[in-house]
Design an enzyme around this catalytic site. Structure first.
Site, PDB file in Angstrom:
ATOM      1  N   HIS A   1       0.831  -1.214   0.000  1.00 25.80           N
ATOM      2  CA  HIS A   1       0.000   0.000   0.000  1.00 25.80           C
ATOM      3  C   HIS A   1       0.860   1.255   0.000  1.00 25.80           C
ATOM      4  O   HIS A   1       0.408   2.327  -0.373  1.00 25.80           O
ATOM      5  CB  HIS A   1      -0.966   0.002   1.196  1.00 25.80           C
TER       6      HIS A   1
ATOM      7  N   LYS B   1       9.626  -2.253   3.815  1.00 26.39           N
ATOM      8  CA  LYS B   1      10.763  -2.079   4.729  1.00 26.39           C
ATOM      9  C   LYS B   1      10.752  -3.135   5.817  1.00 26.39           C
ATOM     10  O   LYS B   1       9.694  -3.472   6.341  1.00 26.39           O
ATOM     11  CB  LYS B   1      10.594  -0.680   5.362  1.00 26.39           C
TER      12      LYS B   1
ATOM     13  N   LYS C   1       3.446  -1.722  12.127  1.00 31.42           N
ATOM     14  CA  LYS C   1       4.376  -0.855  12.865  1.00 31.42           C
ATOM     15  C   LYS C   1       4.583   0.478  12.132  1.00 31.42           C
ATOM     16  O   LYS C   1       4.468   1.546  12.713  1.00 31.42           O
ATOM     17  CB  LYS C   1       5.715  -1.611  12.955  1.00 31.42           C
TER      18      LYS C   1
ATOM     19  N   ASP D   1       3.364   6.348  11.540  1.00 33.01           N
ATOM     20  CA  ASP D   1       3.331   7.225  10.357  1.00 33.01           C
ATOM     21  C   ASP D   1       4.662   7.269   9.618  1.00 33.01           C
ATOM     22  O   ASP D   1       5.133   8.350   9.231  1.00 33.01           O
ATOM     23  CB  ASP D   1       2.881   8.644  10.740  1.00 33.01           C
TER      24      ASP D   1
ATOM     25  N   LYS E   1      10.054  -8.452   5.519  1.00 35.85           N
ATOM     26  CA  LYS E   1      11.074  -9.055   6.390  1.00 35.85           C
ATOM     27  C   LYS E   1      11.843 -10.079   5.581  1.00 35.85           C
ATOM     28  O   LYS E   1      11.297 -10.711   4.674  1.00 35.85           O
ATOM     29  CB  LYS E   1      10.420  -9.766   7.588  1.00 35.85           C
TER      30      LYS E   1
ATOM     31  N   SER F   1      15.363   4.398  10.782  1.00 29.64           N
ATOM     32  CA  SER F   1      15.691   3.896   9.444  1.00 29.64           C
ATOM     33  C   SER F   1      15.098   4.827   8.375  1.00 29.64           C
ATOM     34  O   SER F   1      15.716   5.092   7.346  1.00 29.64           O
ATOM     35  CB  SER F   1      15.109   2.499   9.225  1.00 29.64           C
TER      36      SER F   1
HETATM   37  N1  GLU Z   1      14.324  -5.109  12.301  1.00 30.23           N
HETATM   38  C1  GLU Z   1      13.806  -3.913  12.864  1.00 30.23           C
HETATM   39  C2  GLU Z   1      12.346  -4.105  13.232  1.00 30.23           C
HETATM   40  O1  GLU Z   1      11.887  -5.198  13.425  1.00 30.23           O
HETATM   41  C3  GLU Z   1      14.071  -2.674  12.014  1.00 30.23           C
HETATM   42  C4  GLU Z   1      13.474  -2.650  10.664  1.00 30.23           C
HETATM   43  C5  GLU Z   1      13.925  -1.464   9.819  1.00 30.23           C
HETATM   44  O2  GLU Z   1      14.594  -0.583  10.319  1.00 30.23           O
HETATM   45  O3  GLU Z   1      13.566  -1.476   8.638  1.00 30.23           O
HETATM   46  O4  GLU Z   1      11.634  -3.168  13.427  1.00 30.23           O
END
Ligand code: GLU
Length: 473
Positions: free
Chosen positions: A67, A72, A96, A101, A108, A364
């Site tokens: 979406h 990420k 998350k 936002d 993953k 990030s």
């Molecule tokens: N692995 C981390 C998480 O579970 C960071 C993911 C990221 O920064 O893209 O939130």
């Protein structure tokens, strides 16, 4: 355990929580199905030649929701990982990002191996080969899918990912934005390493600052003096413990896989880490009581329990024995859906993972923005702001006739460095998101738990994206 007595998988647990929240929405079934499922699952094997000889390893990249793009999420290195786990973690990334936002979809990745059993050059070979498999199928790129560290991987691995991607994409000016969590010297952002732990601290500070909510739990307002147990001394657990200690919390228990230590008067986090480094074990820390069975530490006396290790640590078996009044989920999925019901019946506040550990992906996002803009935060405006403050101080001195001391001047007339901007952006994000979730909770007559409220917040935001894209009416 659930009524059917069947142990739910990790992804089923996530989806059960999702389903619970959908009862409070009016979105059409098709739209909810589109949000819930994984949009794409890439499962592959690849050959590597390491110091152990030839081996075939298994890898995954799950893109949960398109979406928003890029998608990420981290890359997990673990010899126990399976596809269900990667799907659950990818889904959690979607929710998350929506809760805080951050304009990304969720993803993953994972490689099934234990990096502790390999040399660093072996891990480099494996990381680079995994990355080239992602490149081959367009599962990585600044506008497509942007990995990051997760359990078992870190900044070093992300530098290898970035370098491999750049080698396959010569001249691509935004290549560094293909991955986050890189070392600062390789295009990383200051503050990313400790961001998840710092975000947990900001989230806990906001939650414990609400006197009405604390009173309902039988606790006083504020983090100061609260007795805290942390499970896991990896990057997330260590930094969460450290920032909470600096913020006035009393770390009474620390647990690792070999055992746990407890001291009702408090433990110094750095001293325990140093002791573990020197002796190879957390046990036998001077002045503390040893808890040989690590999991037992979760049931010790405390106000706040921070599970910051792996998923499914708080289950329907140990939930009845938990004394904490607040569970602060640092790890992804540490509480099973059944355990949560037990905790809620005991009036325990569970601050959910998809909100509380979102500090990592938030920073990030800042790193990705930095890479796309090709300039360090603060570089353009630091000196300008400093001079503006300086002019104000001079004007005050002129009108009062009282000069400021050098230390007052350097404290007030200070332009922000990159780390100041990152940390303030993180604090703002965590604070706003907490209040959004709490408002949703309250506007539903207070009958929602925080996780359901967080899911509801995420589902409504993702649904709006789909509706705005014109995909659903
Ligand atoms: N692995 C981390 C998480 O579970 C960071 C993911 C990221 O920064 O893209 O939130």
């Amino acid at each position: 355990m659930s009524a059917s007595n069947k142990k739910l998988s990790f992804f089923e647990n996530v989806n059960r929580n999702f389903d619970r929240a959908t009862a409070f929405t009016t979105h059409p079934k098709g739209l909810l199905e589109q949000i819930k499922g994984c949009n794409s699952v890439y499962s592959f094997q690849f050959p590597v030649r390491t110091s152990k000889g030839f081996e075939t390893l298994h890898g995954w990249r799950v893109e949960h929701s398109y979406h928003k793009l890029p998608v990420k999420g981290g890359i997990r290195y673990s010899d126990t990982v399976d596809e269900d786990e990667v799907k659950a973690l990818a889904a959690l990334m979607t929710y998350k990002c929506a809760v805080v936002d951050v304009p990304f979809g969720g993803a993953k990745g994972a490689i099934k191996f234990d990096p502790k059993n390999y040399s660093s050059s072996d891990v480099e070979i494996i990381t680079r080969r995994y990355t080239s498999e992602l490149i081959r199928k367009n599962y990585i790129g600044p506008g497509v899918d942007v990995p990051a560290p997760d359990y078992g991987s870190g900044a070093r691995e992300m530098a290898w990912v970035a370098d491999t991607y750049a080698a396959f994409n010569p001249g691509k000016i935004d290549a560094l934005a293909c991955v986050t969590g890189k070392p600062v010297a390789e295009g990383g952002v200051r503050g990313r390493n400790e961001a998840t732990g710092r975000g947990i601290y900001y989230g806990l500070k906001e939650a414990t600052d609400n006197s009405e909510d604390m009173k309902a739990l039988g606790l006083s307002r504020g983090l100061s003096g609260k007795r805290i147990i942390v499970q896991g001394l990896g990057n997330v657990g260590y930094h969460a413990a450290k920032f909470c200690q600096e913020g006035g919390g009393v770390i009474v228990g620390l647990a690792e896989y070999e055992g746990a230590v407890y001291n009702s008067k408090g433990l110094d986090v750095d001293a325990v880490v140093q002791h573990r480094k020197e002796t190879g074990s957390i046990l036998k820390f001077p002045g503390a009581t040893d808890i040989e069975i690590s999991a037992k530490a979760l049931e010790m006396e405390c106000d706040i329990l921070i599970p910051a290790a792996l998923e499914e640590q708080i289950t329907s078996v140990n939930a009845p024995g938990i004394k904490a009044r607040i569970i602060a989920e640092g790890a992804n999925g540490p509480t099973t859906a059944d355990a949560e019901q037990v905790l809620l019946q005991k009036n325990v506040m569970v601050i959910p993972d998809m909100y509380l550990n979102a500090g990592g992906v938030t920073v990030s996002y800042f790193e990705w923005l930095k890479n796309l803009s090709h300039v360090r935060f603060g570089r353009m405006d630091k000196r300008f702001e400093q001079s503006a403050f300086d002019r104000i101080l001079h004007a005050v001195e002129d009108s009062t006739g009282k000069p400021f001391s050098d230390s007052e001047r350097s404290k007030i007339a200070k332009g922000p460095d990159e780390i100041d901007i990152v940390n303030s952006g993180l604090e703002e994000t965590m604070t706003n998101a907490y209040n959004q979730i709490r408002d949703i909770q309250k506007s539903n007559n207070g009958i929602l738990d925080l996780r359901t409220a967080a899911f509801l917040s995420a589902i409504n935001k993702i649904a709006t994206s789909y509706i705005e894209l014109g995909i659903f009416p």
